[in-house]
Design a protein around this motif. Structure first.
Motif, short mmCIF file in Angstrom:
data_model
loop_
_atom_site.label_atom_id
_atom_site.label_comp_id
_atom_site.label_asym_id
_atom_site.label_seq_id
_atom_site.Cartn_x
_atom_site.Cartn_y
_atom_site.Cartn_z
N GLU A 152 0.73 -1.14 0.10
CA GLU A 152 0.06 0.04 -0.18
C GLU A 152 0.70 1.29 0.03
O GLU A 152 0.90 2.17 -0.66
CB GLU A 152 -0.83 -0.11 1.11
N VAL A 153 1.92 1.14 0.67
CA VAL A 153 3.06 2.24 0.79
C VAL A 153 3.51 2.65 -0.48
O VAL A 153 3.66 3.59 -1.16
CB VAL A 153 3.86 2.12 1.90
N LEU A 154 3.92 1.55 -1.20
CA LEU A 154 4.59 1.43 -2.81
C LEU A 154 3.50 2.11 -3.54
O LEU A 154 4.07 2.90 -4.29
CB LEU A 154 5.29 0.28 -2.90
N TRP A 155 2.46 1.72 -3.53
CA TRP A 155 1.46 1.92 -4.38
C TRP A 155 1.10 3.63 -4.19
O TRP A 155 0.84 4.18 -5.35
CB TRP A 155 0.06 1.03 -4.38
N GLN A 156 1.15 3.94 -2.95
CA GLN A 156 0.75 5.29 -2.82
C GLN A 156 1.79 5.94 -3.46
O GLN A 156 1.68 7.29 -4.16
CB GLN A 156 0.53 5.47 -1.42
N ARG A 157 3.13 5.84 -3.27
CA ARG A 157 4.46 6.57 -3.45
C ARG A 157 4.93 6.49 -4.72
O ARG A 157 5.63 7.19 -5.32
CB ARG A 157 5.41 6.51 -2.30
N GLY A 158 4.72 5.15 -5.05
CA GLY A 158 5.40 4.81 -6.57
C GLY A 158 6.74 4.24 -6.34
O GLY A 158 7.01 3.26 -7.06
N TYR A 175 12.90 0.59 -3.70
CA TYR A 175 11.68 -0.53 -3.97
C TYR A 175 10.62 0.11 -4.74
O TYR A 175 10.12 1.19 -4.53
CB TYR A 175 11.39 -1.13 -2.96
N HIS A 176 10.36 -0.73 -6.12
CA HIS A 176 9.37 -0.25 -6.99
C HIS A 176 8.23 -1.35 -7.05
O HIS A 176 8.82 -2.52 -7.28
CB HIS A 176 9.69 0.11 -8.42
N PRO A 177 6.89 -1.18 -7.04
CA PRO A 177 5.90 -2.25 -7.23
C PRO A 177 6.14 -2.66 -8.70
O PRO A 177 6.22 -1.78 -9.80
CB PRO A 177 4.57 -1.58 -7.02
N LEU A 178 5.95 -4.01 -8.98
CA LEU A 178 5.98 -4.50 -10.30
C LEU A 178 4.50 -4.82 -10.78
O LEU A 178 4.33 -5.20 -11.89
CB LEU A 178 6.80 -5.70 -10.42
N ILE A 179 3.66 -4.77 -9.66
CA ILE A 179 2.27 -5.15 -10.17
C ILE A 179 1.31 -4.08 -9.27
O ILE A 179 1.82 -3.53 -8.33
CB ILE A 179 1.74 -6.57 -9.72
N ASP A 180 0.23 -3.52 -9.91
CA ASP A 180 -0.47 -2.79 -9.22
C ASP A 180 -1.54 -3.42 -8.56
O ASP A 180 -1.86 -4.45 -8.17
CB ASP A 180 -1.35 -1.55 -10.27
N ARG A 181 -2.35 -2.29 -7.70
CA ARG A 181 -3.36 -2.88 -6.89
C ARG A 181 -4.35 -3.89 -7.49
O ARG A 181 -4.87 -4.95 -6.83
CB ARG A 181 -4.20 -1.51 -6.10
N ALA A 184 9.94 3.68 -3.02
CA ALA A 184 10.03 3.98 -1.69
C ALA A 184 11.57 3.39 -1.22
O ALA A 184 11.53 1.89 -1.55
CB ALA A 184 9.23 4.01 -0.58
N THR A 185 12.24 3.81 -0.18
CA THR A 185 13.50 3.07 0.43
C THR A 185 12.67 2.30 1.54
O THR A 185 11.65 2.83 1.91
CB THR A 185 14.39 4.02 1.07
N VAL A 186 13.40 1.43 2.22
CA VAL A 186 12.83 0.68 3.52
C VAL A 186 12.62 1.73 4.54
O VAL A 186 11.72 1.58 5.02
CB VAL A 186 14.16 -0.37 4.06
N ALA A 187 13.55 2.71 4.53
CA ALA A 187 13.49 3.83 5.73
C ALA A 187 12.05 4.81 5.34
O ALA A 187 11.34 5.00 6.39
CB ALA A 187 14.42 4.68 5.80
N GLU A 188 11.89 4.96 4.15
CA GLU A 188 10.69 5.77 3.71
C GLU A 188 9.21 4.72 4.21
O GLU A 188 8.30 5.40 4.59
CB GLU A 188 10.60 6.16 2.25
N VAL A 189 9.40 3.49 3.84
CA VAL A 189 8.18 2.65 4.05
C VAL A 189 8.01 2.80 5.56
O VAL A 189 6.86 3.02 6.11
CB VAL A 189 8.41 1.42 3.68
N VAL A 190 9.19 2.55 6.46
CA VAL A 190 8.80 2.42 7.84
C VAL A 190 8.40 3.67 8.44
O VAL A 190 7.33 3.68 9.24
CB VAL A 190 10.21 2.26 8.52
N GLU A 191 8.63 4.91 7.92
CA GLU A 191 8.35 6.12 8.26
C GLU A 191 6.53 6.58 7.77
O GLU A 191 6.04 6.80 8.57
CB GLU A 191 8.94 7.51 7.69
N ALA A 192 6.39 5.68 6.62
CA ALA A 192 5.08 5.90 6.14
C ALA A 192 3.90 5.05 6.97
O ALA A 192 2.66 5.48 6.94
CB ALA A 192 4.90 5.95 4.57
N LEU A 193 4.43 4.07 7.50
CA LEU A 193 3.42 2.89 8.18
C LEU A 193 2.94 3.79 9.40
O LEU A 193 3.49 4.66 10.13
CB LEU A 193 4.38 1.83 8.74
#
Length: 132
Positions: free
Chosen positions: A18-24, A70-76, A26-35
């Protein structure tokens, strides 16, 4: 014995996706911060989960400096379709009809939702007959 890999997203994996889909991206640190703070997930936990997502083919990473992005390879929608296909095959003998009957019999569907479903079925039938 190791747990069998799930072809669909676990709850923990879905939160990160969900974080990656929202941001497009993110680094691991950015994901941690967004949770949400109430989850209080450690950096190492998120990193491990991101690696699992990469192994499962849901994300890929690129190197930017010292960080992996990290970049999502599939969409929601692709993830939803995969989850529904998995449920239909596992619990409903590969029958979308059985899934729909189960929903209609066991879920509270209001009149507006039912009308939208009827319209979608009608449109699907019309689209199908045009392709014949």
């Amino acid at each position: 014995m190791a747990r069998k890999k799930s072809p669909t997203l676990t709850e923990a994996e879905l939160r990160l996706m969900e974080v990656l889909w929202q941001r497009g991206e993110a680094t691991v640190a950015e994901v941690v911060e967004a949770l949400p703070k109430r989850l209080a997930l450690a950096y190492s936990t998120v990193l491990t989960t991101m690696r699992i997502l990469e192994q499962k083919g849901y994300v890929r990473h690129t190197e930017e400096g010292r960080a992996y992005v990290y970049h999502p390879l599939i969409d929601r929608n692709q993830a939803r379709r995969s989850a529904v296909q998995y449920v239909v095959s596992r619990f409903f003998n590969n029958s979308p009809e059985l899934l729909m009957l189960n929903i209609l019999e066991n879920e509270a569907i209001d009149a507006d939702e039912l009308e939208r479903l009827k319209a979608m079925i009608k449109n699907a039938q019309e689209d199908g007959s045009e392709q014949l």
